[in-house]
Design an enzyme around this catalytic site. Structure first.
Site, short mmCIF file in Angstrom:
data_model
loop_
_atom_site.label_atom_id
_atom_site.label_comp_id
_atom_site.label_asym_id
_atom_site.label_seq_id
_atom_site.Cartn_x
_atom_site.Cartn_y
_atom_site.Cartn_z
N THR A 158 0.86 -1.18 0.08
CA THR A 158 0.00 0.24 0.13
C THR A 158 0.57 1.32 -0.09
OG1 THR A 158 -1.80 -1.19 1.14
CG2 THR A 158 -1.65 1.33 1.45
N SER A 214 1.60 -7.35 -1.05
CA SER A 214 2.36 -8.33 -0.12
C SER A 214 1.82 -9.83 -0.15
CB SER A 214 2.75 -7.89 1.22
OG SER A 214 1.72 -8.11 2.11
N THR A 252 1.43 -4.53 4.06
CA THR A 252 1.42 -5.14 5.50
C THR A 252 0.82 -6.32 5.88
OG1 THR A 252 -0.64 -3.63 5.64
CG2 THR A 252 1.20 -2.35 6.24
N ASP A 253 0.08 -6.55 4.70
CA ASP A 253 -1.03 -7.67 4.92
C ASP A 253 0.06 -9.20 5.20
OD1 ASP A 253 -3.21 -6.40 4.43
OD2 ASP A 253 -3.28 -7.10 2.11
#
Ligand code: ASP
Length: 331
Positions: free
Chosen positions: A14, A58, A90-91
């Site tokens: 992101t 990710s 961040t996932d």
């Protein structure tokens, strides 16, 4: 004054996303070089080299690619960088962080960061997180702490950090232990001493497959029963509560554990699995008797990473030793 050398790589996420056209969803397009330009202050702190090693969401990173990123990061340390910062989505940050942490042998810090708001969004926090991550990577006090995640003014240990909110700015927490440190007024403050770390050899085998299943109420055993015939080499169960499953799952797990390593973690999102509390059919004591290992404080996803790495370097017989480290929290 000779400034320290710092290496940064961007992988996507992101933090690097923006929409090509109004009304379209954001996609990774912003390079590491452009992200770096958003933190001009950094030029007064370090001599920075930056590379864009990927522009991926990710969810699409994989272990093979992470091993290439790891060798890039190791090369930067050998070339004199005092620390390395990786910018990514961040996932899967909680998984990539632990993956690197199990393999990072250096005293120099490896710091991971990202953002919850995309690059062009009002209040985008990517530049602030990147600057914080760089400050952490440059801090002498960050040495011997392995891999850390820096988000939203907090520093988290790779083995404990989890993404516990889907969209909030404060998406990362370390259940039970909290952050290891904070960045306040441009300074890095640690709340605890470095913890002892175990580092694994690099995996020379990379084709092992680890299944991960979550226990749920009244679940059938169809997939569980197929684990072996589908060719899986390991199984992680996100169990109920302190590491429990139903009676029917326990019976199948016993059979599976005769052939491949099985780890039981907790699906609760916080806390440890038990070892010696419950004796019912499907309890942790029953599952241990049936050949499964308990994950301790390691969450199911991190346990899956550990098992993949152990199988990759043929150390699966040492699984219980590695999980024992996870049954007590240091610092
Ligand atoms: N939402 C994700 C992020 O925060 C997307 C990703 O992981 O790439 O970066």
């Amino acid at each position: 004054m000779d400034l320290p050398k710092l290496a940064i790589a961007a992988l996507g996420g992101t933090v690097s996303m923006q929409a090509r056209n109004a009304g379209e969803g954001v996609i990774p397009t912003v390079s590491g070089e452009t992200l770096l330009a958003s933190v001009p202050q950094l030029t007064t702190l370090a001599r920075v080299t930056v590379e864009t090693l990927g522009l991926l969401p990710s969810a699409s990173l994989d272990f093979e690619l992470l091993l290439n990123v790891l060798s890039w990061a190791e090369f930067q340390i050998k070339q004199g960088a005092v620390g390395v910062v990786l910018i990514q989505g961040t996932d899967t940050l909680e998984e990539t962080a632990v993956f690197f942490d199990y393999l990072w042998p250096h005293d120099a810090p490896l710091v991971l960061t990202g953002a919850m708001r995309s690059a062009a969004q009002p209040g985008a926090e990517g530049p602030a997180n990147l600057l914080d991550a760089c400050r952490v990577a440059l801090s002498e006090n960050s040495r011997r702490r392995g891999v850390q995640v820096v988000m939203n003014g907090e520093i988290h240990q790779a083995r404990r950090v989890r993404k516990t909110d889907s969209l909030a700015l404060q998406a990362f927490t370390s259940p039970v232990v909290g952050p290891t440190g904070l960045i306040m007024e441009d300074r890095v403050h640690y709340l605890r001493a470095p913890a002892q770390r175990t580092v694994l050899p690099l995996p020379h085998q990379k084709t092992q497959k680890i299944a991960m299943l979550e226990a749920s109420l009244s679940a059938d055993t169809l997939f569980l029963e197929s684990t072996l015939t589908l060719g899986y080499d390991g199984l992680v169960i996100a169990g109920f509560g302190a590491g429990h499953v139903s009676q029917s799952w326990a019976t199948v797990i016993e059979h599976v554990a005769e052939s491949i390593p099985v780890i039981i973690a907790t699906r609760t999102g916080s806390g440890s699995t038990a070892q010696a509390s419950y004796g019912f059919h499907g309890s942790e004591m029953d599952l241990i008797r049936k050949g499964a290992s308990m994950a301790g404080f390691l969450c199911p996803r991190k346990a899956r990473v550990l098992l993949w790495l152990l199988l990759g370097c043929q150390r699966q017989h040492e699984l219980s030793r590695y999980l024992k480290d996870e049954s007590c929290i240091q610092n």
